[in-house]
Design a protein around this motif. Structure first.
Motif, short mmCIF file in Angstrom:
data_model
loop_
_atom_site.label_atom_id
_atom_site.label_comp_id
_atom_site.label_asym_id
_atom_site.label_seq_id
_atom_site.Cartn_x
_atom_site.Cartn_y
_atom_site.Cartn_z
N SER A 116 0.82 -1.23 0.00
CA SER A 116 0.00 0.00 0.00
C SER A 116 0.84 1.26 0.00
O SER A 116 0.52 2.23 -0.70
CB SER A 116 -0.92 0.01 1.22
OG SER A 116 -1.75 -1.13 1.21
N HIS A 120 -1.64 4.19 -1.74
CA HIS A 120 -3.08 3.94 -1.87
C HIS A 120 -3.41 2.86 -0.84
O HIS A 120 -2.88 1.75 -0.93
CB HIS A 120 -3.40 3.47 -3.29
CG HIS A 120 -4.85 3.33 -3.58
ND1 HIS A 120 -5.68 4.42 -3.69
CD2 HIS A 120 -5.61 2.24 -3.80
CE1 HIS A 120 -6.91 3.99 -3.98
NE2 HIS A 120 -6.89 2.68 -4.04
N HIS A 121 -4.25 3.16 0.12
CA HIS A 121 -4.39 2.31 1.29
C HIS A 121 -5.79 1.73 1.42
O HIS A 121 -6.78 2.46 1.28
CB HIS A 121 -4.02 3.11 2.54
CG HIS A 121 -2.65 3.69 2.42
ND1 HIS A 121 -2.43 4.93 1.84
CD2 HIS A 121 -1.44 3.21 2.75
CE1 HIS A 121 -1.13 5.17 1.83
NE2 HIS A 121 -0.50 4.14 2.38
N PRO A 122 -5.87 0.43 1.72
CA PRO A 122 -7.17 -0.22 1.87
C PRO A 122 -7.75 -0.01 3.27
O PRO A 122 -7.04 0.37 4.20
CB PRO A 122 -6.83 -1.70 1.67
CG PRO A 122 -5.47 -1.82 2.29
CD PRO A 122 -4.77 -0.53 1.91
N GLU A 148 -3.53 -3.13 -7.24
CA GLU A 148 -3.19 -3.37 -5.85
C GLU A 148 -3.82 -4.67 -5.35
O GLU A 148 -3.18 -5.47 -4.67
CB GLU A 148 -3.65 -2.18 -4.99
CG GLU A 148 -2.90 -2.04 -3.72
CD GLU A 148 -3.13 -0.69 -3.06
OE1 GLU A 148 -2.51 -0.46 -2.03
OE2 GLU A 148 -3.93 0.14 -3.57
N ALA A 149 -5.07 -4.90 -5.70
CA ALA A 149 -5.75 -6.15 -5.32
C ALA A 149 -4.98 -7.35 -5.85
O ALA A 149 -4.81 -8.36 -5.14
CB ALA A 149 -7.19 -6.15 -5.84
N LEU A 152 -11.08 -1.93 -1.00
CA LEU A 152 -10.43 -0.89 -1.79
C LEU A 152 -11.46 -0.04 -2.53
O LEU A 152 -12.49 -0.55 -2.98
CB LEU A 152 -9.51 -1.52 -2.84
CG LEU A 152 -8.20 -2.10 -2.35
CD1 LEU A 152 -7.59 -3.00 -3.42
CD2 LEU A 152 -7.24 -0.99 -1.98
N THR A 153 -11.15 1.23 -2.65
CA THR A 153 -11.87 2.15 -3.52
C THR A 153 -10.95 3.35 -3.74
O THR A 153 -9.98 3.52 -3.01
CB THR A 153 -13.22 2.60 -2.93
OG1 THR A 153 -14.00 3.22 -3.96
CG2 THR A 153 -13.07 3.55 -1.76
N SER A 154 -11.23 4.12 -4.73
CA SER A 154 -10.47 5.36 -4.96
C SER A 154 -11.36 6.53 -4.58
O SER A 154 -12.18 6.99 -5.37
CB SER A 154 -10.03 5.44 -6.44
OG SER A 154 -9.06 4.46 -6.71
N ASP A 176 -6.79 0.36 -7.93
CA ASP A 176 -7.45 -0.59 -7.04
C ASP A 176 -7.26 -2.02 -7.53
O ASP A 176 -6.96 -2.93 -6.75
CB ASP A 176 -8.96 -0.28 -6.94
CG ASP A 176 -9.22 1.09 -6.34
OD1 ASP A 176 -8.82 1.32 -5.18
OD2 ASP A 176 -9.83 1.92 -7.03
#
Length: 107
Positions: A49, A54-56, A84-85, A69-71, A81
């Motif tokens: 992350s 970009h952090h979950p 990263e997933a 996750l979302t932006s 997203d």
């Protein structure tokens, strides 16, 4: 740029274990053999992350780790997203693979 619902569906077909929830997030539950394995996974998630900046959302429930996750800035889901997933999935698979190797070596 945020994805359309159709684009999200296409990507989710390729992402093992991830689902769309509340029409805003993608989510996956990871289950571990022990509490500490789950915590180790969360450490790896944190490293990934930070690299993405970009952090979950993370929920730890004993041996289960739930990632969402979302932006937020885009108002929906984006390529970051999905990328990263995929990296979280790869970290999980690597962890499980290493665990299986350790079990075999002890036998």
């Amino acid at each position: 740029m945020s994805y359309t619902k159709e684009q999200v569906d296409e990507h989710l077909n390729l992402l093992k274990g991830w689902t769309l929830v509340e029409e805003r997030f993608i989510e996956r539950k990871y289950v571990f053999y022990s509490f500490m394995k789950g915590i180790s996974f969360v450490d790896e998630v944190a490293t990934i992350s930070e690299a993405f900046n970009h952090h979950p959302l993370i929920t730890i429930d004993y041996k289960t780790v739930i990632l969402r996750l979302t932006s937020w800035d885009e108002g929906y889901l984006t390529a970051i997203d999905m990328k990263e997933a995929q990296q979280y999935n790869e970290a999980f698979e690597k962890m499980c693979s290493n665990e299986r190797k350790n079990v075999r070596q002890r036998s």
